[in-house]
Design a protein around this motif. Structure first.
Motif, PDB file in Angstrom:
ATOM      1  N   VAL A  99    -118.368  62.223 -11.304  1.00 41.21           N
ATOM      2  CA  VAL A  99    -117.041  61.680 -11.570  1.00 41.21           C
ATOM      3  C   VAL A  99    -116.202  62.776 -12.212  1.00 41.21           C
ATOM      4  N   ALA A 106    -112.429  63.450 -13.930  1.00 43.72           N
ATOM      5  CA  ALA A 106    -111.220  62.823 -14.464  1.00 43.72           C
ATOM      6  C   ALA A 106    -110.285  63.919 -14.955  1.00 43.72           C
ATOM      7  N   LEU A 119    -114.751  58.708 -23.827  1.00 43.01           N
ATOM      8  CA  LEU A 119    -114.303  58.569 -22.441  1.00 43.01           C
ATOM      9  C   LEU A 119    -115.444  58.869 -21.465  1.00 43.01           C
ATOM     10  N   THR A 120    -116.185  59.942 -21.689  1.00 44.29           N
ATOM     11  CA  THR A 120    -117.277  60.258 -20.763  1.00 44.29           C
ATOM     12  C   THR A 120    -118.374  59.191 -20.825  1.00 44.29           C
ATOM     13  N   LEU A 154    -117.056  56.181 -18.836  1.00 45.10           N
ATOM     14  CA  LEU A 154    -117.118  56.422 -17.394  1.00 45.10           C
ATOM     15  C   LEU A 154    -118.562  56.338 -16.889  1.00 45.10           C
ATOM     16  N   THR A 155    -119.499  56.876 -17.662  1.00 38.40           N
ATOM     17  CA  THR A 155    -120.918  56.769 -17.290  1.00 38.40           C
ATOM     18  C   THR A 155    -121.331  55.310 -17.224  1.00 38.40           C
ATOM     19  N   ALA A 161    -119.428  52.721 -16.691  1.00 39.61           N
ATOM     20  CA  ALA A 161    -118.760  52.077 -15.557  1.00 39.61           C
ATOM     21  C   ALA A 161    -119.532  52.351 -14.259  1.00 39.61           C
ATOM     22  N   ILE A 162    -119.995  53.567 -14.080  1.00 33.58           N
ATOM     23  CA  ILE A 162    -120.783  53.899 -12.897  1.00 33.58           C
ATOM     24  C   ILE A 162    -122.073  53.074 -12.869  1.00 33.58           C
ATOM     25  N   VAL A 200    -120.246  63.566 -15.428  1.00 29.89           N
ATOM     26  CA  VAL A 200    -118.831  63.290 -15.681  1.00 29.89           C
ATOM     27  C   VAL A 200    -118.180  64.593 -16.128  1.00 29.89           C
ATOM     28  N   LEU A 206    -114.493  66.319 -17.256  1.00 27.79           N
ATOM     29  CA  LEU A 206    -113.102  66.139 -17.648  1.00 27.79           C
ATOM     30  C   LEU A 206    -112.363  67.446 -17.423  1.00 27.79           C
TER      31      LEU A 206
END
Length: 186
Positions: A4, A6, A20-21, A24-25, A27-28, A41, A43
């Protein structure tokens, strides 16, 4: 192995980027059956001068506060009976629902309601779980209750789960589930 990427504007702290990371992890992981170590992830940060929307250079929005920290601070203030500090963490349209109650909107209602149930109560936390859904951050606090019944008899090990909704950095709703009524009836 999901990757991912971003793109964000510069200006977020290392702690905010770490949050944030992690988010995102997580969410995956809701969709892809991969272990955390298999999710990458990245950024990419850009200076605000390198970004424009509508012909205007923009600054990054401030990061939202960690919703679990808001809940922990609120619960700590409530336990210490620092109602002014606790109240400052609630949005004006705040509602709380405890077992067998109608929604309450003021902390004074909760204090009055609890006077007929126990002398004191404190919480031991097993964990806090945060997620985002339907436009609010949702935090579950879970653990056990301990304290004294009205007659001075101690109690402990009573399970609880509190569910909080946070919007705009303030608590909007608190729902409480616990086994206090069942234990008290015994």
């Amino acid at each position: 192995m999901p990757i991912v990427e971003a793109h964000i504007l510069e200006g977020y702290s290392a702690t905010e980027k770490s949050r944030l990371t992690s988010a995102l992890t997580n969410a995956i992981r809701f969709v892809v059956p991969a272990p955390d170590v298999a999710i990458t992830v990245m950024l990419h940060e850009y200076p605000s001068e390198a970004y424009a929307r509508g012909g205007q250079h923009r600054q990054p929005a401030p990061a939202l506060p960690d919703p679990s920290t808001i809940v922990r601070d609120y619960l700590t203030s409530m336990e210490a009976r620092d109602l002014e500090a606790a109240q400052s963490m609630l949005r004006e349209d705040f509602q709380m629902v405890f077992p067998a109650t109608d929604p309450m909107t003021r902390l004074s209602e909760l204090i009055e309601w609890s006077k007929a149930r126990y002398r004191s109560v404190k919480k031991t936390y097993d964990g806090f779980d945060a997620l985002h859904g339907n436009g609010v951050a949702v935090v579950y606090a879970r653990g056990t209750l301990h304290g004294e019944w009205l007659d001075g008899t101690p109690f402990d090990g009573i399970r609880f789960i509190d569910r909080f909704e946070i919007s705009e950095g303030k608590i909007v709703r608190q729902d409480v589930w616990n086994d206090m009524g069942e234990v008290r009836a015994q």
